[in-house]
Design an enzyme around this catalytic site. Structure first.
Site, PDB file in Angstrom:
ATOM      1  N   ASP A  55       0.814  -1.218   0.000  1.00 40.54           N
ATOM      2  CA  ASP A  55       0.000   0.000   0.000  1.00 40.54           C
ATOM      3  C   ASP A  55       0.847   1.267   0.000  1.00 40.54           C
ATOM      4  O   ASP A  55       2.046   1.211   0.263  1.00 40.54           O
ATOM      5  CB  ASP A  55      -0.862   0.015   1.267  1.00 40.54           C
ATOM      6  N   TYR A 113       7.399  -9.802   7.071  1.00 40.30           N
ATOM      7  CA  TYR A 113       7.260  -8.349   7.204  1.00 40.30           C
ATOM      8  C   TYR A 113       7.795  -7.891   8.554  1.00 40.30           C
ATOM      9  O   TYR A 113       7.717  -8.630   9.542  1.00 40.30           O
ATOM     10  CB  TYR A 113       5.783  -7.933   7.145  1.00 40.30           C
TER      11      TYR A 113
END
EC number: 5.4.99.12
Lengths: 255, 255
Positions: A55, A113
């Site tokens: 994003d 992540y």
């Protein structure tokens, strides 16, 4: 002549991108890379494919892309060319010529992540685009207990954006942990799993921080998982703390 | 009523500033702080004074300023107010009410700066504004020997910008050292001294890097000092690697 398939690993500072995926009139990672490739190959437009769509504001140190280039260029040459023609906030780290069966997205078996939290009372001007500032007392033990509930195979409906279009919301998280950086004292959260739903890590972090600072009991994480209802979880925290660190293609390498 | 003198410590990301000192139609650190102060004190313009003027792109983690405020505000309140009213790339770290004899610039006895060098072959998108990229083989021993020549009291004419307006170019450097960060592998140079001439550290670094990667013999540093001639030294390297870390007001604390 046969096209050559390149697999590339890249890092980018997500601050000045409207995310990875190409969008009209927006500056995106994919758009900038395709622009650089079209400077190289005057003949044709080259579509790239990324392992995951990050994003706006989300960073990467280990994003993987692939594309088919119309002619042979040595792996090193492709790396140099893209680093020369691409923008400053994208850096290509590795380049490999791969078989045509390779696919950056479909063959990805897992991802890792990091989410960075700055827990100092004052903000740090140097991490304002890279860490989420949470200036409240947080407890390491509580945080670790809460994270432990997330490990394993679960239906993550409660931690997925209502905009998630995936039918099956079952995912396996192999690691949900936190470490405090000795030097910067930042809280670095690690999430390693076979896949993550849209906004999943940001919603997990929004909820974990509520547990960490005492606004929620630790056991809430278990209850939220069982509820399979997005409204039971915490808010979606800022994108800027999130960084895609690694994509795994070998099933056994990351478990 | 008597004005109150505040001493404040601040950090800023120098990337989006045209340096510290106020300039017409430019965004500067001083200008932004004076703008924030004028929001607080509707009555009058408040001039701030910094310990040192950093150039465009130079960062700070320990800049010191002082100013006289027309009325009493608790130290904590001043910190909160300036952090609320100032821009995101300036963070106020400490606030003290001090005697009217305090002066951030004139009473400074010494300063400490870091210069960050990224020696990886590839650039890092996350340090592109904070470290100088020098992707050539550099030798730690050579670098340390070269730095040792700089320690002590010397005439630094050769390492001062031709635009330096100081008559006396003698300064004492108490520490000129380098350490390699274990995690990031960055080369962090430390310079601690009783004062630094205009562009002095950037010219020193431009010269040291020529020694470090073998373009110059180590003994050149000694010869350049003796020459008292700017043209004998290396180039002025990028501002972005430089960060003002600390200002010392106690004569003995930093030697």
């Amino acid at each position: 002549m046969d096209k050559i398939r390149y697999k590339m690993k890249l890092a980018y500072d997500g601050t000045n991108f409207s995310g990875f995926q190409v969008q009209p009139n927006k500056r995106t990672v994919q758009g900038e890379i395709e622009k650089a490739l079209s400077k190289m190959s005057k003949e044709e437009f080259i579509r790239i494919k990324g392992a995951g769509r990050t994003d706006a504001g989300v960073h990467a140190r280990g994003q993987i892309i692939h594309f088919d280039y119309p002619r042979y260029i040595p792996e090193d040459g492709m790396l140099r060319a893209l680093n020369a023609l691409g923008p400053e906030d994208i850096v290509f780290l590795e380049s490999d010529i791969v078989d045509h069966t390779f696919h950056s997205q479909y063959l990805a078996k897992g991802k890792m992540y990091h989410y960075r939290v700055d827990n100092h009372s004052l903000k740090d001007p140097f991490t304002r685009f890279y860490a989420h500032h949470h200036p409240f007392d947080i407890d390491l033990k509580r945080t670790q207990k809460a994270l432990a509930f997330l490990e394993g195979t679960h239906d993550f409906t409660s931690f997925a954006s209502a905009h998630s279009d995936k039918e099956d919301k079952t995912r396996t998280i192999y690691e949900a942990s936190v470490a405090i950086d000795e030097k910067t004292e930042e809280w670095i959260f690690t999430f390693r799993g076979n896949g993550f739903l849209y906004n999943m890590i940001r919603i997990i972090m929004g909820t974990i921080l509520q547990v960490a600072d005492g606004r929620r009991p630790v056991e809430d994480i278990k209850k939220i998982l069982e509820a399979k209802d997005r409204t039971t979880a915490g808010p979606t925290v800022e994108a800027k703390g999130l960084c895609m660190m690694e994509v795994y293609y070998d099933e056994d390498a990351f478990k």
